[in-house]
Scaffold this motif. Structure first.
Motif, PDB file in Angstrom:
ATOM      1  N   GLU A  21       0.837  -1.897   0.192  1.00 50.85           N
ATOM      2  CA  GLU A  21      -0.099  -0.428  -0.099  1.00 50.85           C
ATOM      3  C   GLU A  21       0.827   1.498  -0.288  1.00 50.85           C
ATOM      4  OE1 GLU A  21      -2.827   0.279   3.416  1.00 50.85           O
ATOM      5  OE2 GLU A  21      -3.022   2.860   2.747  1.00 50.85           O
ATOM      6  N   LEU A  53       2.290   1.915  -3.341  1.00 48.88           N
ATOM      7  CA  LEU A  53       1.462   2.198  -3.880  1.00 48.88           C
ATOM      8  C   LEU A  53       1.353   3.172  -3.915  1.00 48.88           C
ATOM      9  CD1 LEU A  53      -0.611   1.720  -6.719  1.00 48.88           C
ATOM     10  CD2 LEU A  53      -2.168   1.648  -4.636  1.00 48.88           C
ATOM     11  N   ARG A  54       0.562   3.859  -3.001  1.00 46.29           N
ATOM     12  CA  ARG A  54       1.139   5.526  -2.911  1.00 46.29           C
ATOM     13  C   ARG A  54       1.942   6.377  -3.043  1.00 46.29           C
ATOM     14  NH1 ARG A  54      -3.403   5.996   0.795  1.00 46.29           N
ATOM     15  NH2 ARG A  54      -4.859   5.309   1.584  1.00 46.29           N
ATOM     16  N   LYS A  55       3.229   6.274  -2.788  1.00 43.29           N
ATOM     17  CA  LYS A  55       4.301   6.126  -2.980  1.00 43.29           C
ATOM     18  C   LYS A  55       4.456   6.661  -5.203  1.00 43.29           C
ATOM     19  CE  LYS A  55       7.902   6.991   0.017  1.00 43.29           C
ATOM     20  NZ  LYS A  55       9.442   6.863   0.219  1.00 43.29           N
ATOM     21  N   ALA A  56       3.947   5.808  -5.175  1.00 44.34           N
ATOM     22  CA  ALA A  56       3.909   5.514  -7.142  1.00 44.34           C
ATOM     23  C   ALA A  56       2.623   6.692  -7.513  1.00 44.34           C
ATOM     24  CB  ALA A  56       3.229   4.252  -7.707  1.00 44.34           C
ATOM     25  N   LEU A  57       1.434   6.293  -6.553  1.00 46.07           N
ATOM     26  CA  LEU A  57       0.316   6.928  -7.052  1.00 46.07           C
ATOM     27  C   LEU A  57       0.676   9.265  -6.688  1.00 46.07           C
ATOM     28  CD1 LEU A  57      -2.257   5.661  -6.523  1.00 46.07           C
ATOM     29  CD2 LEU A  57      -1.475   5.860  -8.441  1.00 46.07           C
ATOM     30  N   GLY A  58       1.718   9.133  -6.534  1.00 47.24           N
ATOM     31  CA  GLY A  58       2.504  10.936  -5.366  1.00 47.24           C
ATOM     32  C   GLY A  58       3.067  11.079  -4.248  1.00 47.24           C
ATOM     33  N   ALA A  59       2.095  10.400  -3.251  1.00 52.84           N
ATOM     34  CA  ALA A  59       2.825  10.288  -2.238  1.00 52.84           C
ATOM     35  C   ALA A  59       3.731  10.877  -1.665  1.00 52.84           C
ATOM     36  CB  ALA A  59       2.223   9.707  -1.290  1.00 52.84           C
ATOM     37  N   ILE A  81       3.615   9.916   3.757  1.00 55.39           N
ATOM     38  CA  ILE A  81       3.253   8.407   4.317  1.00 55.39           C
ATOM     39  C   ILE A  81       3.610   8.287   5.778  1.00 55.39           C
ATOM     40  CG2 ILE A  81       4.193   6.445   4.354  1.00 55.39           C
ATOM     41  CD1 ILE A  81       2.756   7.127   2.131  1.00 55.39           C
TER      42      ILE A  81
END
Ligand SMILES: Nc1ncnc2c1ncn2[C@@H]1O[C@H](COP(=O)(O)OP(=O)(O)OP(=O)(O)O)[C@@H](O)[C@H]1O
Ligand SMILES: [Mg+2]
Lengths: 243, 410
Positions: free
Chosen positions: B317, B320-326, B331
């Motif tokens: 998770e 994924l969040r990082k890949a989406l720009g987090a 985080i």
């Protein structure tokens, strides 16, 4: 099926979305060094549909990670939509991913605790878009992939093909410069594969720039340009496939 | 990322792992509940003791025979000497020599057996003057205290403590009856209101007679002039130390002693008992709070432990969040806020349980528990702080995960 009539030549008139020069990536595992990318030069123009093929371990995913700003080059340069991202720090890379890239993964990577709509909203949350606007745009993206009626379903309540379409909607929702798809049909049956590939064809027809990584030649055949990677290098130049 | 979205995201993560969140909170709940209880118990006990001591009169000086010069605690002849006399008491009662004293009463005691009809009761009888009720803060339930004439004449009158009266007379009327001591008859003129107990001695099982009566008829110690204790009630509690100094210099003078270190008497301030008791209970509170703090530490380590598990479990998770720009900070903040929400919820539940027990326990234990609003607020703040402190490391770990490794995690 649509979009087969789209011309795949003469992109060179516009500035490239992706410009890789002398791209090298070396992995260090303990004392062992492994050069996964060995000097790749590549330009991808707006509206292009590119497939990257090659044997297992040839460096396709490594290249994809670089193109997606998930990892940085050891040497060489990478200009994404006019921005040199080769030496960006983590924060700037996160922002670049958010604004420029839409990912579609083999394992879908949807969050099971969120609805389809919630999953599509995620990139907009990190872009700081207000809730009402976010919901509207996510809904439009879901409708675009034909799942307007499934917006409240959780991933567990969707078929594999539908889940991957939610992931495509999520990749589209920020209107990225490029959609990166790493083996997007690897986990799908033939019916869903056709479904998802059709989806990508439609996107291409509507003007999206797509980079698709795949093992399968019939999947690659849908792309306008195919690059063949072997041992971290492009073999030959991009092959334009005449449709 | 908007702060509201950050909060919502953390809250959703907590809600979607209810069992794990509950277990994480448990340590904090137990820790905070025990803090609330122990602090409440400490404060309550302190209050009880203060009230008991205050009931004895906090503006009271107690003069005892014998010196207290030996700092090691050996008090030469303390309490048993004969160096204090009725004349000393009379002198102390003079408004000229001790202007800050309001009333003075000397006491001398004897053990006697009281008889009424078939009833027979052994108690301590105190000989004193008419100022005794004022000095000792006592009131009469029935009848009246004896008078100055009774003291002058050494009259055979007696005032009984409530318990003593009940032992002898049961429910029958007491005032005006006669009790017998060694075949002499004494008229009961009054009965004292109940005053509880001071340490081991009951303040209600006693009898009071005029000093003269005690000395002439009941005391067999042989020294008719000496008294056991002289109580001095100061005009106001802030005049206590002034009264103490005046009394000391007067007594030194009367006894012909030049140096205060050679004094053959001791003046104790009732307040010093209070101080001593307070310091004991402060130490007790510190100890109990220390134990509760340990419980909280264990709770905090629990938070860290489960947050680390959570980070590991949610690696994909995070990727994924990082890949989406987090960004890493997004985080980190999400996990930090999760830990703080867990701390806040755990703290709130702990406070609720602590207060619930604090309300329920006194009737079982018989001890007072004081619920301090400040302690409750501090507890919740501490709980949130523990969440934050012990959440920092897991949150930093989550923020540092490389997105490709995190995504690849199965
Ligand atoms: N983090 C890493 N550390 C060390 N070596 C790595 C790492 N990631 C990839 N490699 C190596 O780099 C090479 C290329 O890996 P990559 O994942 O890019 O292959 P691929 O072309 O995507 O293969 P597949 O088609 O099987 O997915 C492989 O030999 C792999 O072992
Ligand atoms: Mg791969």
């Amino acid at each position: 099926m649509t979009a087969t009539a789209i011309t795949t030549t003469h992109f060179e008139t516009a500035a490239p979305v992706i410009e890789l020069s002398g791209a090298r990536k070396t992995y260090h595992t303990g004392d062992i060094e492994f050069e996964a990318l060995r000097g790749i030069d590549c330009r991808i123009y707006p509206g292009e549909y590119v497939a990257i093929v090659g044997p297992s371990g040839s460096g396709k995913s490594t290249l994809m990670n670089i193109l997606g700003c998930l990892d940085v080059l050891t040497s060489g340069s990478y200009v994404l939509a006019g921005e040199d991202v080769s030496h960006m720090d983590e924060v700037a890379l996160a922002s670049a991913r958010n604004r420029r890239i839409g990912f579609v993964f083999q394992q879908f990577h949807l969050l099971s605790s969120l609805t389809a709509l919630g999953n599509v909203e995620l990139p907009l949350i990190y872009a700081g878009v207000a809730p009402a606007e976010r919901r509207k745009r996510a809904m439009v993206a879901l409708e675009r992939v034909g799942l307007g009626d499934k917006s409240r379903n959780h991933p567990g309540q969707l078929s594999g093909g539908q889940q991957q379409r939610v992931a495509i909607a999520r990749a589209l929702v920020t209107e990225p410069a490029i959609v990166l798809a790493d083996e997007p049909t690897g986990n799908l049956d033939s019916h869903s594969t056709r479904d998802v590939l059709g989806m990508l064809d439609d996107l291409h027809a509507e003007g999206s720039t797509i980079v698709l990584i795949t093992h399968e030649s019939d999947v690659a055949a849908r792309a306008g340009t195919v690059y063949n990677v072997t041992d971290g290098q492009f073999v030959g130049t991009g092959t334009e496939i005449a449709k | 990322m908007r702060p509201a979205d950050l909060l919502a995201s953390s809250w959703r993560a907590i809600r979607s792992h209810k069992m794990r969140s509950a277990l994480t909170m448990l340590g904090i709940v137990v820790g905070i509940a025990s803090v609330v209880l122990t602090v409440g118990l400490g404060l309550g006990t302190q209050k009880d003791v203060s009230e008991q001591i205050a009931a004895l009169g906090s503006d009271l000086l107690i003069v005892s025979p014998g010196s207290s010069t030996d700092e090691s605690g050996m008090r030469g002849g303390f309490g048993s000497g004969t160096t204090l006399t009725r004349a000393d008491a009379d002198a102390l009662a003079s408004t000229v020599a001790v202007p800050d004293a309001m009333a003075v009463a000397a006491e001398k005691t004897a053990s006697v057996s009281l008889e009424y009809g078939e009833s027979n009761w052994t108690t301590t009888v105190t000989g004193t003057s008419t100022s005794w009720p004022e000095v000792r803060s006592r009131e009469l339930l029935y009848g009246s205290f004896f008078t100055d004439e009774d003291v002058d004449s050494g009259a055979s009158v007696i005032v009984l403590g409530a318990e003593t009266a009940e032992e002898l007379f049961g429910t029958a009327a007491v005032v005006g009856q006669d009790v017998t001591i060694d075949d002499d008859t004494y008229e009961v003129v009054g009965v004292l209101s109940e005053a509880g107990s001071s340490g081991d001695t009951s303040l209600d099982d006693m009898a009071v007679v005029p000093m003269t009566t005690l000395v002439e008829q009941l005391d067999d110690s042989g020294s008719s002039e000496s008294v056991a204790t002289i109580y001095i009630k100061a005009a106001a509690s802030n005049l206590l130390s002034a009264a103490s100094q005046e009394a000391e210099s007067l007594l030194l003078n009367l006894h012909g002693i030049a140096a205060a270190d050679d004094a053959d008497f001791t003046i104790d301030v009732q307040d010093s008992l209070l101080d001593a008791a307070t310091s004991v209970y402060q130490k007790l509170t510190v100890l109990l709070t220390g134990i509760a703090a340990l419980a909280l530490l264990v709770g905090g380590i629990g938070v860290m432990n489960i947050m680390l598990v959570s980070v590991t479990e949610r690696t994909r998770e995070i990727g994924l969040r990082k890949a989406l720009g987090a960004a890493p900070a997004n985080i980190r903040n999400q996990f930090l806020i999760e830990a703080m929400i867990l701390g806040l919820s755990g703290g709130a539940i702990g406070v609720a349980i602590g207060v619930g027990l604090a309300l329920a326990l006194p009737s079982v234990l018989g001890s007072t528990i004081v619920i301090s609003g400040l302690a409750l607020v501090v507890s919740v703040v501490v709980a949130v702080g523990i969440g934050a402190v012990f959440g920092v490391y897991p949150a930093a770990r989550a923020a540092k995960l490389a997105p490709i490794d995190a995504l690849r995690d199965q």
